[in-house]
Design a protein around this motif. Sequence first.
Motif, mmCIF file in Angstrom:
data_model
loop_
_atom_site.group_PDB
_atom_site.id
_atom_site.type_symbol
_atom_site.label_atom_id
_atom_site.label_comp_id
_atom_site.label_asym_id
_atom_site.label_seq_id
_atom_site.Cartn_x
_atom_site.Cartn_y
_atom_site.Cartn_z
ATOM 1 N N PRO A 186 76.628 19.052 -120.473
ATOM 2 C CA PRO A 186 75.450 18.384 -121.019
ATOM 3 C C PRO A 186 75.182 17.027 -120.354
ATOM 4 C CG PRO A 186 77.320 17.953 -122.432
ATOM 5 C CD PRO A 186 77.819 18.866 -121.333
ATOM 6 N N SER A 187 73.939 16.615 -120.381
ATOM 7 C CA SER A 187 73.608 15.284 -119.865
ATOM 8 C C SER A 187 74.146 14.201 -120.788
ATOM 9 C CB SER A 187 72.089 15.140 -119.712
ATOM 10 O OG SER A 187 71.440 15.305 -120.970
ATOM 11 N N ASP A 188 74.291 14.520 -122.063
ATOM 12 C CA ASP A 188 74.833 13.587 -123.050
ATOM 13 C C ASP A 188 76.259 14.007 -123.411
ATOM 14 O OD1 ASP A 188 75.490 11.943 -125.150
ATOM 15 O OD2 ASP A 188 73.875 12.611 -126.477
ATOM 16 N N PRO A 189 77.279 13.246 -123.016
ATOM 17 C CA PRO A 189 78.663 13.620 -123.301
ATOM 18 C C PRO A 189 78.970 13.785 -124.783
ATOM 19 C CG PRO A 189 78.576 11.852 -121.683
ATOM 20 C CD PRO A 189 77.194 12.004 -122.234
ATOM 21 N N ASN A 190 78.194 13.129 -125.652
ATOM 22 C CA ASN A 190 78.456 13.220 -127.088
ATOM 23 C C ASN A 190 78.207 14.612 -127.651
ATOM 24 O OD1 ASN A 190 79.262 10.476 -127.837
ATOM 25 N ND2 ASN A 190 77.212 9.905 -127.161
ATOM 26 N N ILE A 191 77.522 15.458 -126.882
ATOM 27 C CA ILE A 191 77.283 16.826 -127.342
ATOM 28 C C ILE A 191 78.601 17.565 -127.547
ATOM 29 C CG2 ILE A 191 76.390 19.076 -126.554
ATOM 30 C CD1 ILE A 191 73.923 17.533 -125.518
ATOM 31 N N TRP A 192 79.621 17.223 -126.770
ATOM 32 C CA TRP A 192 80.918 17.852 -126.978
ATOM 33 C C TRP A 192 81.482 17.515 -128.355
ATOM 34 C CZ3 TRP A 192 84.962 18.586 -122.580
ATOM 35 C CH2 TRP A 192 84.403 19.419 -121.595
ATOM 36 N N LYS A 193 81.170 16.347 -128.845
ATOM 37 C CA LYS A 193 81.669 15.922 -130.155
ATOM 38 C C LYS A 193 80.850 16.532 -131.285
ATOM 39 C CE LYS A 193 82.957 11.705 -132.676
ATOM 40 N NZ LYS A 193 83.009 10.217 -132.603
ATOM 41 N N THR A 194 79.577 16.771 -131.044
ATOM 42 C CA THR A 194 78.691 17.264 -132.105
ATOM 43 C C THR A 194 78.430 18.768 -132.055
ATOM 44 O OG1 THR A 194 76.723 16.787 -130.756
ATOM 45 C CG2 THR A 194 77.504 15.046 -132.252
ATOM 46 N N HIS A 195 78.741 19.400 -130.897
ATOM 47 C CA HIS A 195 78.418 20.822 -130.758
ATOM 48 C C HIS A 195 79.539 21.678 -130.170
ATOM 49 C CE1 HIS A 195 74.376 19.128 -131.247
ATOM 50 N NE2 HIS A 195 73.992 20.339 -131.612
ATOM 51 N N MET A 196 80.694 21.096 -129.850
ATOM 52 C CA MET A 196 81.719 21.904 -129.219
ATOM 53 C C MET A 196 83.131 21.678 -129.750
ATOM 54 S SD MET A 196 82.737 22.391 -125.184
ATOM 55 C CE MET A 196 84.045 21.164 -125.142
ATOM 56 N N ALA A 197 83.634 20.453 -129.678
ATOM 57 C CA ALA A 197 85.057 20.218 -129.919
ATOM 58 C C ALA A 197 85.534 20.556 -131.336
ATOM 59 C CB ALA A 197 85.421 18.776 -129.566
ATOM 60 N N PRO A 198 84.917 20.036 -132.389
ATOM 61 C CA PRO A 198 85.390 20.369 -133.736
ATOM 62 C C PRO A 198 85.304 21.861 -134.031
ATOM 63 C CG PRO A 198 84.003 18.420 -133.798
ATOM 64 C CD PRO A 198 83.859 19.018 -132.420
ATOM 65 N N ARG A 199 86.206 22.323 -134.809
ATOM 66 C CA ARG A 199 86.338 23.751 -135.086
ATOM 67 C C ARG A 199 85.041 24.369 -135.622
ATOM 68 N NH1 ARG A 199 91.745 25.880 -138.172
ATOM 69 N NH2 ARG A 199 91.979 27.839 -137.014
ATOM 70 N N GLY A 200 84.650 25.478 -135.031
ATOM 71 C CA GLY A 200 83.486 26.233 -135.488
ATOM 72 C C GLY A 200 82.175 25.828 -134.850
ATOM 73 N N LEU A 201 82.109 24.634 -134.227
ATOM 74 C CA LEU A 201 80.829 24.148 -133.722
ATOM 75 C C LEU A 201 80.378 24.870 -132.455
ATOM 76 C CD1 LEU A 201 80.791 20.294 -134.332
ATOM 77 C CD2 LEU A 201 79.820 22.138 -135.702
ATOM 78 N N LEU A 202 81.308 25.190 -131.564
ATOM 79 C CA LEU A 202 80.906 25.879 -130.347
ATOM 80 C C LEU A 202 80.343 27.262 -130.675
ATOM 81 C CD1 LEU A 202 80.633 26.124 -127.318
ATOM 82 C CD2 LEU A 202 83.027 26.855 -127.203
ATOM 83 N N GLN A 203 80.992 27.973 -131.560
ATOM 84 C CA GLN A 203 80.500 29.299 -131.930
ATOM 85 C C GLN A 203 79.116 29.203 -132.559
ATOM 86 O OE1 GLN A 203 83.007 31.515 -134.617
ATOM 87 N NE2 GLN A 203 81.951 33.433 -134.170
ATOM 88 N N LYS A 204 78.922 28.252 -133.467
ATOM 89 C CA LYS A 204 77.618 28.084 -134.105
ATOM 90 C C LYS A 204 76.558 27.713 -133.077
ATOM 91 C CE LYS A 204 75.227 25.696 -137.888
ATOM 92 N NZ LYS A 204 74.010 25.448 -137.065
ATOM 93 N N SER A 205 76.914 26.809 -132.155
ATOM 94 C CA SER A 205 75.955 26.377 -131.137
ATOM 95 C C SER A 205 75.568 27.537 -130.224
ATOM 96 C CB SER A 205 76.554 25.239 -130.311
ATOM 97 O OG SER A 205 76.839 24.114 -131.129
ATOM 98 N N MET A 206 76.539 28.358 -129.882
ATOM 99 C CA MET A 206 76.248 29.522 -129.049
ATOM 100 C C MET A 206 75.319 30.480 -129.773
ATOM 101 S SD MET A 206 77.846 29.548 -126.019
ATOM 102 C CE MET A 206 78.168 31.263 -125.618
ATOM 103 N N GLN A 207 75.629 30.786 -131.011
ATOM 104 C CA GLN A 207 74.835 31.746 -131.778
ATOM 105 C C GLN A 207 73.440 31.214 -132.099
ATOM 106 O OE1 GLN A 207 77.468 32.627 -135.079
ATOM 107 N NE2 GLN A 207 78.664 34.083 -133.868
ATOM 108 N N ASP A 208 73.319 29.867 -132.129
ATOM 109 C CA ASP A 208 72.000 29.248 -132.332
ATOM 110 C C ASP A 208 71.228 29.112 -131.025
ATOM 111 O OD1 ASP A 208 72.511 28.989 -135.021
ATOM 112 O OD2 ASP A 208 73.053 26.869 -134.928
ATOM 113 N N ASN A 209 71.828 29.598 -129.917
ATOM 114 C CA ASN A 209 71.214 29.508 -128.597
ATOM 115 C C ASN A 209 70.849 28.065 -128.253
ATOM 116 O OD1 ASN A 209 70.425 30.707 -126.175
ATOM 117 N ND2 ASN A 209 68.292 30.890 -126.829
#
Length: 341
Positions: A186-209
């Motif tokens: 991502p252009s914004d590194p904070n996306i890893w904190k809000t959409h990837m690293a914490p448990r369950g967020l990457l899966q939700k972000s993927m499924q939300d396209n």
Amino acid sequence: MDPAKYKTVLTTRGFTYNYYFAAAATPSKPTILFCHGFPSTSSHWRREALFFEERGYGVVVPDMLGYGGTSKPTDTDDYLPSKVSRDIIDILDAEAIGKAIAVGHDWGSTAVSRLANHFPERFLAYAFFAVPYVPVRPPAPYEQLLALSKAKYGYELYGYWEYLASDEFETDFRAHPDAFVNILFPSDPNIWKTHMAPRGLLQKSMQDNYSAPLAQYITEEDKKETIAGFLENGFRGPTRWYDVLITNKAAKDNIATIPEQRRFPPVTAPIFFGAAKHDKASVPQQGYDVFASPPFKNHSVTLREFDGDHWIILSCAEEINRELLRWIEESVVATSLKASL
């Protein structure tokens, strides 16, 4: 990197490794081994590899097990650290390289860590980017790792690991490949904190396209390579690097195969750690804590922080090349010459 300079080798356990190779121009120039992580290939080291090749250094850049043109076994046991270490030594043996400088990024740093334990006699020095040296630790529940990181940093740094190791990831990736690239680079590194690293967020972000601007350092070719690498070559190979960890198979292998006296790199080998200032998973403080710990009190450790996210080998390549070259010339080569006198 010139496709004509790629070679293959059949390792002692029967896997084929694809690797980029340029021989050192003179005996005084050591060879540098570059190890990548997930979901990269050898191409992510392109700017560093070519920089050092142009200056006469030897360069070896493998597609790690499960990636690119290298074999892609699906059995987690094939990714045990002791076995992968032997594979990499087989590459060095094929090119008659006695000693090299090992450089790793992401999971490549884990591979370099284990090379320091299993084959310290084959390396002059070790450099780690984003992810520091990974100590040999007893098996521990994945839940414990998540709890510890949340207690210290306020969120789970590695909550996405189990998802990447699951069959659900493949299903979601095939449905939303662009979302994966958008989240990972991502252009914004904070996306890893809000959409990837914490448990369950990457899966939700993927499924939300999930969609967001890509970082400027990611080329269209990088994006295509990442997506095609999974769609054409499968998912279980690259993601076994996560599975071997969360199942504790890696920890058990380390304890069983690494003698107590080899649990850390030799004190005679210089170490370089390049932290990624804006990394929200492999946060810099983790590396600083490792190298400030008692086992490293007598080591020569060079610490540098680069103004980028996890992918500093892409975004900060020019600065990395400058700092790595200085370290090699002033610490590694000088130490090697002193030892030979």
